[in-house]
Design an enzyme around this catalytic site. Sequence first.
Site, PDB file in Angstrom:
ATOM      1  N   SER A  92       4.972 -23.984   2.809  1.00 45.56           N
ATOM      2  CA  SER A  92       5.555 -23.357   3.999  1.00 45.56           C
ATOM      3  C   SER A  92       5.442 -24.194   5.273  1.00 45.56           C
ATOM      4  O   SER A  92       4.350 -24.425   5.800  1.00 45.56           O
ATOM      5  CB  SER A  92       4.960 -21.969   4.259  1.00 45.56           C
ATOM      6  OG  SER A  92       5.448 -21.496   5.488  1.00 45.56           O
ATOM      7  N   TYR A 155       2.946 -29.674   7.629  1.00 46.60           N
ATOM      8  CA  TYR A 155       3.117 -29.686   6.169  1.00 46.60           C
ATOM      9  C   TYR A 155       3.729 -31.019   5.732  1.00 46.60           C
ATOM     10  O   TYR A 155       3.236 -31.663   4.798  1.00 46.60           O
ATOM     11  CB  TYR A 155       4.012 -28.520   5.744  1.00 46.60           C
ATOM     12  CG  TYR A 155       4.385 -28.534   4.277  1.00 46.60           C
ATOM     13  CD1 TYR A 155       3.451 -28.214   3.300  1.00 46.60           C
ATOM     14  CD2 TYR A 155       5.677 -28.872   3.869  1.00 46.60           C
ATOM     15  CE1 TYR A 155       3.791 -28.242   1.947  1.00 46.60           C
ATOM     16  CE2 TYR A 155       6.020 -28.890   2.520  1.00 46.60           C
ATOM     17  CZ  TYR A 155       5.082 -28.577   1.567  1.00 46.60           C
ATOM     18  OH  TYR A 155       5.424 -28.604   0.227  1.00 46.60           O
TER      19      TYR A 155
HETATM   20  P1  NAD Z   1       2.146 -21.920  -4.943  1.00 50.74           P
HETATM   21  O1  NAD Z   1       1.566 -21.420  -3.657  1.00 50.74           O
HETATM   22  O2  NAD Z   1       2.761 -20.930  -5.858  1.00 50.74           O
HETATM   23  O3  NAD Z   1       1.040 -22.738  -5.749  1.00 50.74           O
HETATM   24  C1  NAD Z   1       0.049 -23.523  -5.133  1.00 50.74           C
HETATM   25  C2  NAD Z   1      -1.252 -23.248  -5.860  1.00 50.74           C
HETATM   26  O4  NAD Z   1      -2.282 -24.078  -5.306  1.00 50.74           O
HETATM   27  C3  NAD Z   1      -1.728 -21.794  -5.674  1.00 50.74           C
HETATM   28  O5  NAD Z   1      -2.043 -21.241  -6.942  1.00 50.74           O
HETATM   29  C4  NAD Z   1      -2.970 -21.911  -4.800  1.00 50.74           C
HETATM   30  O6  NAD Z   1      -3.914 -20.903  -5.050  1.00 50.74           O
HETATM   31  C5  NAD Z   1      -3.453 -23.303  -5.167  1.00 50.74           C
HETATM   32  N1  NAD Z   1      -4.266 -23.920  -4.125  1.00 50.74           N
HETATM   33  C6  NAD Z   1      -3.965 -24.066  -2.809  1.00 50.74           C
HETATM   34  N2  NAD Z   1      -4.983 -24.649  -2.161  1.00 50.74           N
HETATM   35  C7  NAD Z   1      -5.936 -24.891  -3.092  1.00 50.74           C
HETATM   36  C8  NAD Z   1      -7.232 -25.462  -3.035  1.00 50.74           C
HETATM   37  N3  NAD Z   1      -7.754 -25.906  -1.891  1.00 50.74           N
HETATM   38  N4  NAD Z   1      -7.946 -25.576  -4.184  1.00 50.74           N
HETATM   39  C9  NAD Z   1      -7.441 -25.115  -5.366  1.00 50.74           C
HETATM   40  N5  NAD Z   1      -6.230 -24.550  -5.469  1.00 50.74           N
HETATM   41  C10 NAD Z   1      -5.490 -24.453  -4.349  1.00 50.74           C
HETATM   42  O7  NAD Z   1       3.193 -23.056  -4.562  1.00 50.74           O
HETATM   43  P2  NAD Z   1       4.234 -23.845  -5.482  1.00 50.74           P
HETATM   44  O8  NAD Z   1       5.572 -23.524  -4.987  1.00 50.74           O
HETATM   45  O9  NAD Z   1       3.909 -23.679  -6.904  1.00 50.74           O
HETATM   46  O10 NAD Z   1       3.934 -25.349  -5.042  1.00 50.74           O
HETATM   47  C11 NAD Z   1       3.190 -26.255  -5.838  1.00 50.74           C
HETATM   48  C12 NAD Z   1       3.194 -27.618  -5.145  1.00 50.74           C
HETATM   49  O11 NAD Z   1       4.530 -28.084  -4.993  1.00 50.74           O
HETATM   50  C13 NAD Z   1       2.591 -27.621  -3.747  1.00 50.74           C
HETATM   51  O12 NAD Z   1       1.906 -28.827  -3.574  1.00 50.74           O
HETATM   52  C14 NAD Z   1       3.811 -27.566  -2.843  1.00 50.74           C
HETATM   53  O13 NAD Z   1       3.555 -28.118  -1.571  1.00 50.74           O
HETATM   54  C15 NAD Z   1       4.775 -28.417  -3.640  1.00 50.74           C
HETATM   55  N6  NAD Z   1       6.190 -28.164  -3.330  1.00 50.74           N
HETATM   56  C16 NAD Z   1       6.768 -26.974  -3.712  1.00 50.74           C
HETATM   57  C17 NAD Z   1       8.110 -26.780  -3.449  1.00 50.74           C
HETATM   58  C18 NAD Z   1       8.793 -25.512  -3.872  1.00 50.74           C
HETATM   59  O14 NAD Z   1      10.011 -25.407  -3.648  1.00 50.74           O
HETATM   60  N7  NAD Z   1       8.115 -24.527  -4.468  1.00 50.74           N
HETATM   61  C19 NAD Z   1       8.859 -27.747  -2.770  1.00 50.74           C
HETATM   62  C20 NAD Z   1       8.240 -28.933  -2.387  1.00 50.74           C
HETATM   63  C21 NAD Z   1       6.913 -29.136  -2.697  1.00 50.74           C
END
Ligand code: NAD
Length: 326
Positions: A92, A155
């Site tokens: 986000s 971010y």
């Molecule tokens: P999500 O929030 O569903 O999953 C992220 C997971 O990381 C969660 O389960 C959370 O509990 C865990 N987490 C966060 N901080 C943590 C910590 N300090 N220690 C252990 N666990 C931790 O998000 P997502 O959409 O599955 O995203 C996964 C990755 O992909 C992230 O790095 C995000 O920035 C990246 N990303 C996602 C998108 C998208 O469209 N969903 C786009 C670009 C990048």
Amino acid sequence: MNYKMLQFPQDSIFLVTGGAGFIGSNLCEAILEMGYKVRCLDDLSTGEEKNVEEFLQHPNYKFIKGDVKDLDVCLEACAGVDFVLNQAAWGSVPRSVEMPLFYAQNNIIGTINMLEASCKCNVKKFVYASSSSVYGDEPTLPKKEGKEGNLLSPYAVSKMVNEEYAKQYTKYYGLDTYGLRYFNVFGRRQNPNGAYAAVIPKFLKQLLKNEAPTINGDGKQSRDFTYIDNVIQANLKACLAPSSSAGEAFNIAYGGREFLIDIYYGLAKALNKNIEPHFGPARKGDIKHSNADISKAKIMLGYEPEYSFEAGIKLAIEWYKENLSL
Ligand code: NAD
């Protein structure tokens, strides 16, 4: 090519950080289906227990509740691991504008801890989630690696710093790192709830509840929405990529371009809902258009996205219709 055809040594162990989240839980599921062992490290901060419950009894699955901000936790989780798929981070753009310090601690230090632990534990490949947000205000379309603009949020800074650190770990310590710049991923298990939810699950939930969603801005913003199975393929292909491709970051998308307003009306039509959306102010740090040139990942990782937006959205709609508790 379906990622399930990919072959790894039989006793391979994968570690997925953030494995209780949307992308991480799908990665864990895919690895289990392929017959390999997987550890999931997650602090359950934005991830959910219900995303891991279905795997807990599986003999090849191990859940570790822990925080990547703690290096000892990372070292313990990495012991004996072949492949790390580092997804743990808070997403986000607007939330990061509200809490910049936390994003540095969680997204930057967390990933550097995982790089350090992977290096110390002689992990073979370190694949990590970056983001299309690293293109910042660069207006050229499609977005191409090497042509990034000014970053627009904490971010985006956190993801860019991760890429720079990963490069150093490849250069100085020989760790094979591969950064995957995801573009708006969507699909099963993506969280539809909360102020910072992604648009597709949010629209689907509101439409299924007969509520009118709010579109931020005029709806004419466009994105390269990418179905989750393409992202799974990219992670697994990166684990099999040559060392000569390490120390790089790659666009991971479908290579298409969808307008938000069209997506909204497409979902409404698919669900047979005649509901007009509200329009709200544009979000801080948001970019107007984003779509990807995916040729680098195709050439250097052998990435071949299998699911178009249309194919993926059909599957996502079916999943939310069956699984969403309203
Ligand atoms: P999500 O929030 O569903 O999953 C992220 C997971 O990381 C969660 O389960 C959370 O509990 C865990 N987490 C966060 N901080 C943590 C910590 N300090 N220690 C252990 N666990 C931790 O998000 P997502 O959409 O599955 O995203 C996964 C990755 O992909 C992230 O790095 C995000 O920035 C990246 N990303 C996602 C998108 C998208 O469209 N969903 C786009 C670009 C990048």
